[in-house]
Scaffold this motif. Structure first.
Motif, PDB file in Angstrom:
ATOM      1  N   VAL A  45       0.859  -1.178   0.000  1.00 23.23           N
ATOM      2  CA  VAL A  45       0.000   0.000   0.000  1.00 23.23           C
ATOM      3  C   VAL A  45       0.894   1.226   0.000  1.00 23.23           C
ATOM      4  O   VAL A  45       1.763   1.376   0.866  1.00 23.23           O
ATOM      5  N   LEU A  46       0.693   2.102  -0.984  1.00 22.99           N
ATOM      6  CA  LEU A  46       1.501   3.303  -1.122  1.00 22.99           C
ATOM      7  C   LEU A  46       0.650   4.543  -0.896  1.00 22.99           C
ATOM      8  O   LEU A  46      -0.516   4.590  -1.299  1.00 22.99           O
ATOM      9  N   GLU A  47       1.235   5.533  -0.251  1.00 24.05           N
ATOM     10  CA  GLU A  47       0.603   6.844  -0.133  1.00 24.05           C
ATOM     11  C   GLU A  47       0.985   7.633  -1.381  1.00 24.05           C
ATOM     12  O   GLU A  47       2.178   7.774  -1.689  1.00 24.05           O
ATOM     13  N   CYS A  48       0.000   8.131  -2.087  1.00 21.78           N
ATOM     14  CA  CYS A  48       0.251   8.824  -3.350  1.00 21.78           C
ATOM     15  C   CYS A  48      -0.529  10.132  -3.405  1.00 21.78           C
ATOM     16  O   CYS A  48      -1.542  10.303  -2.723  1.00 21.78           O
ATOM     17  N   PHE A  49      -0.049  11.034  -4.250  1.00 22.84           N
ATOM     18  CA  PHE A  49      -0.761  12.286  -4.491  1.00 22.84           C
ATOM     19  C   PHE A  49      -1.462  12.185  -5.832  1.00 22.84           C
ATOM     20  O   PHE A  49      -0.841  11.878  -6.861  1.00 22.84           O
ATOM     21  N   ASP A  50      -2.771  12.421  -5.819  1.00 22.18           N
ATOM     22  CA  ASP A  50      -3.589  12.385  -7.035  1.00 22.18           C
ATOM     23  C   ASP A  50      -3.486  13.748  -7.706  1.00 22.18           C
ATOM     24  O   ASP A  50      -4.059  14.738  -7.246  1.00 22.18           O
ATOM     25  N   ALA A  85      -4.539   6.507  -0.875  1.00 18.34           N
ATOM     26  CA  ALA A  85      -3.800   5.274  -0.602  1.00 18.34           C
ATOM     27  C   ALA A  85      -4.064   4.311  -1.755  1.00 18.34           C
ATOM     28  O   ALA A  85      -5.220   4.112  -2.137  1.00 18.34           O
ATOM     29  N   ILE A  86      -3.018   3.725  -2.302  1.00 20.39           N
ATOM     30  CA  ILE A  86      -3.164   2.809  -3.444  1.00 20.39           C
ATOM     31  C   ILE A  86      -2.623   1.435  -3.067  1.00 20.39           C
ATOM     32  O   ILE A  86      -1.461   1.289  -2.676  1.00 20.39           O
ATOM     33  N   LYS A  87      -3.484   0.457  -3.172  1.00 19.20           N
ATOM     34  CA  LYS A  87      -3.110  -0.935  -2.923  1.00 19.20           C
ATOM     35  C   LYS A  87      -2.621  -1.527  -4.232  1.00 19.20           C
ATOM     36  O   LYS A  87      -3.382  -1.623  -5.196  1.00 19.20           O
ATOM     37  N   ILE A  88      -1.341  -1.927  -4.276  1.00 16.64           N
ATOM     38  CA  ILE A  88      -0.738  -2.489  -5.486  1.00 16.64           C
ATOM     39  C   ILE A  88      -0.569  -3.986  -5.275  1.00 16.64           C
ATOM     40  O   ILE A  88       0.256  -4.433  -4.473  1.00 16.64           O
ATOM     41  N   VAL A  89      -1.341  -4.753  -5.985  1.00 12.96           N
ATOM     42  CA  VAL A  89      -1.396  -6.203  -5.783  1.00 12.96           C
ATOM     43  C   VAL A  89      -0.256  -6.882  -6.538  1.00 12.96           C
ATOM     44  O   VAL A  89       0.134  -6.450  -7.632  1.00 12.96           O
ATOM     45  N   ARG A  90       0.282  -7.927  -5.967  1.00 10.40           N
ATOM     46  CA  ARG A  90       1.369  -8.684  -6.589  1.00 10.40           C
ATOM     47  C   ARG A  90       0.933  -9.221  -7.955  1.00 10.40           C
ATOM     48  O   ARG A  90      -0.230  -9.559  -8.158  1.00 10.40           O
ATOM     49  N   SER A  91       1.894  -9.306  -8.858  1.00  8.40           N
ATOM     50  CA  SER A  91       1.605  -9.752 -10.223  1.00  8.40           C
ATOM     51  C   SER A  91       1.582 -11.272 -10.310  1.00  8.40           C
ATOM     52  O   SER A  91       2.294 -11.887 -11.116  1.00  8.40           O
ATOM     53  N   ILE A  92       0.767 -11.882  -9.475  1.00  5.17           N
ATOM     54  CA  ILE A  92       0.579 -13.334  -9.442  1.00  5.17           C
ATOM     55  C   ILE A  92      -0.912 -13.594  -9.617  1.00  5.17           C
ATOM     56  O   ILE A  92      -1.740 -12.910  -9.006  1.00  5.17           O
TER      57      ILE A  92
END
Length: 431
Positions: free
Chosen positions: A106-111, A119-126
């Protein structure tokens, strides 16, 4: 943690005035009903989950099309590799890493488009995690369509597929209840605050159950405070004796507003149910015994959470099934015979001739024996930490932590319990 001694008032007296916290105030009026907002992203425009074909200039909203960093391979576990300050698509700039789990990061990002932090949840590439993420998006969309006041569950803002990673954009919230307790040296919450938190948790669970959804992974880590603001108050439990580090203060949230998160394990009632659900400490007995599970497993988890909030410690701190069952019996009494007799063949080994728990004979170590024997029964445990409202809280928890799921309180029934109905509110709460 601040370490200076209190000099503003005598050690045996409480301050004449205390700061008013949001959860000290009368409950606010319900928000006016409004139509759900239309969120950005293709999946909200058509009301269903589709294959997200990105990029296009409309999605970027005028931002440079090639603003993303150069392509780089994922790490060995399929996690997205990033650097602070670079873009995640031209729309989102990475500010910090907020957390990591088996699902991904989960990354904190600026839109850049909405000019807000998300907050952006980046799921594993599996594949299995990508498939689970698409199910979570389906659940989140259903929740956002029905949660008109947007007060119960974390709000999905957008989602997209970026370099083979499903990315889910959420509103930015504060710390989890677990993180708040941990950073506060596991000092417990006042019972009046536990009441306000418990009411919101049960309202959220009732909302999900009305939609035929079962969360299955309720725990303090998955309950987030809306605000990060806190206030430092005297910790009266430490005022009467000297402490090694002089920690005479503890932090409390300025507002009790919370939201549920992490719907990756959420199950629709009509779906096939897996054999094991929930994080160990909050797992219901019917799951361990292989009796099948449904909505009541969430209420058992809520009971465990409430104990942790007013005591500061997890009720069942264990990593092994037999020890876990022994802890339950120590706190709540023996299991009903009808549940023991129906236990799955995988759980039969925990009982002697299918009748009595194989404890302490089956204990794996002396440490395990001590961990069980040091636990008090539920009423004693509550009275160690709670002064006023103890009777109502004991009765509520006995209903939530009932072994037989058929007799366990529902979320709606729990909300009507005297612990929440009676006016225990005080201008000064006991610390």
């Amino acid at each position: 943690m601040e370490t200076r001694r209190i000099i503003e008032f005598p050690m045996d007296k409480r301050p004449r005035k205390k700061p008013r916290l949001t959860w000290d105030m009368p409950p606010p009026l319900p928000p006016p009903k409004v139509l759900p907002a239309i969120y950005c992203g293709q999946e909200f425009a058509n009301g269903g989950i589709s294959n997200f074909l990105y990029p296009n200039n409309m999605f970027y909203g005028g931002f440079p099309r090639y603003g993303s960093p150069p392509w780089r391979p994922d790490d060995k576990d399929g996690h997205y590799v990033f650097s602070i300050g670079e873009n995640l698509t031209p729309r989102y700039r990475i500010l910090s890493k907020m957390g990591e789990g088996t699902f991904g990061q989960v990354l904190e990002c600026f839109d850049n488009e909405k000019q807000e932090v998300v907050a952006i949840k980046i799921v594993r590439s599996i594949n299995k995690y990508r498939e689970a993420a698409m199910i979570e998006i389906d659940v989140l969309q259903r929740l956002v369509r029905h949660d008109v006041g947007r007060a119960r569950c974390v709000q999905i803002r957008n989602w997209f597929d970026y370099r083979n990673h499903i990315c889910i954009v959420f509103e930015r919230l504060g710390p989890s209840l677990y993180d708040f307790l941990r950073k506060n040296s596991y000092r417990s919450f006042p019972v009046d605050l536990v009441r306000e938190l418990g009411r919101q948790i049960l309202e959220s669970v009732a909302f999900m159950h009305d939609l035929q959804l079962i969360h299955t992974d309720l725990k303090p880590e998955n309950i987030l405070l809306v605000s990060s603001e806190c206030i430092k108050v005297p910790d009266y439990k430490f005022l009467s004796r000297s402490t090694k580090n002089g920690s005479y203060f503890k932090n409390l949230p300025k507002s009790s507003a919370i939201k549920l998160i992490d719907f990756g394990s959420t199950t629709f009632e009509n779906q096939d149910h897996s054999y094991v659900v929930s994080t160990r400490h909050y797992r219901a007995p019917e799951v361990i015994l292989g009796l099948g599970w449904n909505h009541p497993c969430d209420l058992w988890s809520v009971g465990c959470i409430l104990v942790e909030l007013f005591s500061g410690r997890a009720l069942f701190q264990t990593h092994e099934n037999l020890e876990h069952l022994a802890m339950m019996e120590r706190v709540l009494g023996p299991f009903p015979q009808h549940m023991v007799l129906r236990a799955d063949h995988r759980a039969e080994k925990y009982f002697r001739r299918g009748a009595r728990l194989n404890w302490p004979d089956g204990a794996t170590s002396r440490e395990s024996l001590r961990a069980v024997w040091k636990l008090p029964c539920l009423p004693n445990l509550i009275m160690q930490h709670v002064d006023h409202s103890a009777g109502d809280l004991i009765d509520l928890l006995q209903g939530l932590l009932r072994y037989d799921p058929a007799g366990r309180l529902t979320a709606r029934e729990a909300l009507r319990h005297p612990f929440f109905i009676r006016d225990h509110r005080r201008f000064g709460y006991p610390l």
